[in-house]
Design an enzyme around this catalytic site. Structure first.
Site, PDB file in Angstrom:
ATOM      1  N   SER A 197       0.843  -1.193   0.000  1.00 19.11           N
ATOM      2  CA  SER A 197       0.000   0.000   0.000  1.00 19.11           C
ATOM      3  C   SER A 197       0.875   1.238   0.000  1.00 19.11           C
ATOM      4  O   SER A 197       1.994   1.233   0.533  1.00 19.11           O
ATOM      5  CB  SER A 197      -0.899   0.004   1.250  1.00 19.11           C
ATOM      6  OG  SER A 197      -1.561   1.252   1.402  1.00 19.11           O
TER       7      SER A 197
ATOM      8  N   TYR B  59      -0.926  -0.685  10.255  1.00 18.67           N
ATOM      9  CA  TYR B  59      -1.110  -0.986   8.832  1.00 18.67           C
ATOM     10  C   TYR B  59       0.115  -0.546   8.037  1.00 18.67           C
ATOM     11  O   TYR B  59       0.649  -1.298   7.214  1.00 18.67           O
ATOM     12  CB  TYR B  59      -2.365  -0.284   8.321  1.00 18.67           C
ATOM     13  CG  TYR B  59      -2.734  -0.628   6.908  1.00 18.67           C
ATOM     14  CD1 TYR B  59      -3.413  -1.814   6.630  1.00 18.67           C
ATOM     15  CD2 TYR B  59      -2.436   0.223   5.847  1.00 18.67           C
ATOM     16  CE1 TYR B  59      -3.768  -2.137   5.323  1.00 18.67           C
ATOM     17  CE2 TYR B  59      -2.789  -0.097   4.550  1.00 18.67           C
ATOM     18  CZ  TYR B  59      -3.457  -1.277   4.290  1.00 18.67           C
ATOM     19  OH  TYR B  59      -3.805  -1.598   3.003  1.00 18.67           O
TER      20      TYR B  59
ATOM     21  N   LYS C  13       2.757  -3.013   5.930  1.00 19.63           N
ATOM     22  CA  LYS C  13       2.973  -2.908   4.486  1.00 19.63           C
ATOM     23  C   LYS C  13       4.410  -2.540   4.149  1.00 19.63           C
ATOM     24  O   LYS C  13       5.001  -3.065   3.193  1.00 19.63           O
ATOM     25  CB  LYS C  13       1.995  -1.892   3.885  1.00 19.63           C
ATOM     26  CG  LYS C  13       0.530  -2.313   3.999  1.00 19.63           C
ATOM     27  CD  LYS C  13       0.266  -3.650   3.327  1.00 19.63           C
ATOM     28  CE  LYS C  13      -1.217  -3.984   3.274  1.00 19.63           C
ATOM     29  NZ  LYS C  13      -1.480  -5.269   2.588  1.00 19.63           N
TER      30      LYS C  13
END
Length: 241
Positions: A133, A146, A150
């Site tokens: 991402s 998150y 990633k």
């Protein structure tokens, strides 16, 4: 980009980018091995594209290994399974950390490991695409774990490329921007949230799941035979400005 005769394992294939990738690669001749948590999603996917499907819990290491053992060998792996828990630096919980890191990072590493072991046993070759991402490149509010997951997966992708390259196995990462899955459509429908983010995209829109799927197909194809260890941003120019 003809994938006739090729088999592709896709984690998180029930929804979003994973599902769009499964449908696109099936259209181009691939046999899809779909892994997802929700049986109803797998049922509807199988009705549309055929192939194999497995309802699995990838949130534990044992579950991920058992799933990969069940599906057996394949030519390609797309690590698309992911989740998010919105927590800030000050509000992070151990439960949120574990939920995100277990799926987004540990599961991807285990699936890549088991896939690579079987490819080497079969004589090598093949490719891994890890879906990351742009959150791993920019500091988005409440995306602490998150972003870490990633960015960590992109670092791991480079190690995979180095260690698996001698066996003819490529490893690449793909970093999408906001992608308009069904879940994202609800999250980004508020103009107050959407518009400040949208204006940072030179192309003037967010990505569709099919946009990312086409890029994944490119990275799996022979047209990308010299692409390994790289991160391809599918972001409409977001990271360029």
């Amino acid at each position: 980009m003809d994938f006739t005769g090729k088999t592709v394992i896709i984690t998180g294939a029930g929804k979003g980018i994973g599902r769009a990738t499964a449908e696109l690669l099936a259209e181009r001749g691939a046999e899809i091995i779909a892994l997802s948590r929700t049986q109803s999603d797998l049922d509807s996917l199988r009705e549309k594209i055929g192939g194999q499907s497995y309802a699995v819990d990838l949130s534990t290491a044992a579950g991920a290994r058992a799933a990969m053992a069940e599906v057996g060998p394949a030519d390609f792996l797309v690590n698309c399974a992911g989740t998010n828990v919105l927590e800030s630096v000050l509000d992070m919980t151990e439960e949120g950390y574990d939920a995100v890191m277990n799926i987004n990072l540990r599961t991807a590493l285990i699936c890549a490991q088991e896939f690579a072991r079987r490819r080497i046993e079969a004589g090598g070759g093949g490719a891994i695409v890890n879906v990351t991402s742009i959150a791993g490149h920019r500091g988005f509010q409440d995306h602490l774990c998150y972003a870490a997951s990633k960015a960590g997966l992109e670092g791991a992708t480079r190690v995979m490329a180095r260690e698996l390259g001698p066996h003819g196995i490529r490893a690449v990462a793909i970093a999408p921007t906001v992608t308009m899955t069904e879940l994202a459509k609800g999250s980004w429908s508020d103009p107050a949230k959407r518009d400040p983010m949208m204006v940072r995209h030179p192309v003037g829109r967010f990505a569709e799941a099919e946009d990312v799927a086409r890029a994944i197909a490119l990275l799996l194809s022979d047209d990308a035979v010299m692409v390994t260890g790289s991160v391809l941003s599918v972001d409409g120019g977001f990271l360029a400005i």
